[in-house]
Write a protein that holds these residues in place. Structure first.
Motif, PDB file in Angstrom:
ATOM      1  N   GLY A   1       0.797  -1.173   0.141  1.00  0.00           N
ATOM      2  CA  GLY A   1      -0.138   0.163  -0.091  1.00  0.00           C
ATOM      3  C   GLY A   1       1.007   1.236   0.107  1.00  0.00           C
ATOM      4  O   GLY A   1       2.045   1.164  -0.248  1.00  0.00           O
ATOM      5  N   ASN A   2       0.336   2.281   0.327  1.00  0.00           N
ATOM      6  CA  ASN A   2       0.841   3.699   0.178  1.00  0.00           C
ATOM      7  C   ASN A   2       1.409   4.065   1.679  1.00  0.00           C
ATOM      8  O   ASN A   2       1.349   5.335   1.918  1.00  0.00           O
ATOM      9  CB  ASN A   2       0.161   4.754  -0.219  1.00  0.00           C
ATOM     10  CG  ASN A   2      -0.547   4.413  -1.766  1.00  0.00           C
ATOM     11  OD1 ASN A   2       0.448   3.861  -2.440  1.00  0.00           O
ATOM     12  ND2 ASN A   2      -1.619   4.753  -2.146  1.00  0.00           N
ATOM     13  N   TRP A   3       1.774   3.264   2.598  1.00  0.00           N
ATOM     14  CA  TRP A   3       2.129   3.428   3.916  1.00  0.00           C
ATOM     15  C   TRP A   3       3.433   4.314   4.194  1.00  0.00           C
ATOM     16  O   TRP A   3       3.419   5.044   4.812  1.00  0.00           O
ATOM     17  CB  TRP A   3       2.234   2.133   4.687  1.00  0.00           C
ATOM     18  CG  TRP A   3       0.961   1.921   4.994  1.00  0.00           C
ATOM     19  CD1 TRP A   3       0.522   0.589   4.133  1.00  0.00           C
ATOM     20  CD2 TRP A   3      -0.056   1.951   5.850  1.00  0.00           C
ATOM     21  NE1 TRP A   3      -1.011   0.438   4.992  1.00  0.00           N
ATOM     22  CE2 TRP A   3      -1.121   1.108   5.815  1.00  0.00           C
ATOM     23  CE3 TRP A   3      -0.225   3.150   6.965  1.00  0.00           C
ATOM     24  CZ2 TRP A   3      -2.242   1.314   6.777  1.00  0.00           C
ATOM     25  CZ3 TRP A   3      -1.357   3.196   7.677  1.00  0.00           C
ATOM     26  CH2 TRP A   3      -2.393   2.297   7.691  1.00  0.00           C
TER      27      TRP A   3
END
Length: 176
Positions: A35-37
């Motif tokens: 994801g875009n963590w």
């Protein structure tokens, strides 16, 4: 690519450092997880670090560290700040950090560093160009030390102690 429509203008929507920040976040995300963590972590970090220049600005302008603490706490506990930093990862957090850090440097009379930080902020978000107007007003209205009047060696002007040298307005403005 959304439903067959390709957006070829995405690279031009934001100034260049936003794209680099996202790239660094994607690289960091490879170590954190899917994801875009990584992007979210960088945006949240800049958002929380903005409390430091907010503290410094409030402390310097009020000459009271307690006011700085209250300003930083108010910034950190503001529901809009928390919503934009933690929940939707809004991209101006790096812009806020560099802009307030630049403003703090200007308040501390570090003009070169302040200018570089504000230009860096402008490379994250175009809004910095509009915020330059209040900064110019602040710098013009701020009291500064007047440099001593330097007289050339040919001048034989002697001034008794306690009297001030009267200068023309043009000389005053050019020295100021």
């Amino acid at each position: 690519n959304m439903d067959g429509i390709i957006n070829e203008n995405g690279a031009f929507m934001f100034p260049p450092l936003t794209a680099y920040l996202y790239g660094a976040g994607i690289w960091l995300g490879n170590f954190i997880g899917p994801g875009n963590w990584g992007i979210g972590l960088l945006l949240a970090s800049f958002g929380y670090l903005t409390a430091l220049p907010v503290y410094g600005i409030a402390k310097e302008l009020s000459k009271n560290p307690r006011v700085g603490e209250i300003a930083a706490l108010t910034y950190l506990l503001n529901p809009l700040v928390l919503y934009h930093i933690d929940f939707i990862w809004l991209n101006p957090s790096a812009f806020y950090f560099f802009f307030f850090a630049g403003f703090y440097a200007l308040v501390k009379d570090r003009r070169h560093i302040g200018t570089i930080l504000i230009v860096t902020a402008a490379l994250f978000k175009q809004t910095a160009w509009f915020l330059g107007i209040p900064l110019v007003v602040f710098l013009l209205l701020r009291k500064r030390k007047r440099p001593d009047l330097v007289l050339d060696s040919e001048s034989s002007l002697e001034v008794p102690e306690g009297e001030k040298i009267k200068t023309s307005r043009i000389t005053f403005l050019t020295n100021y």
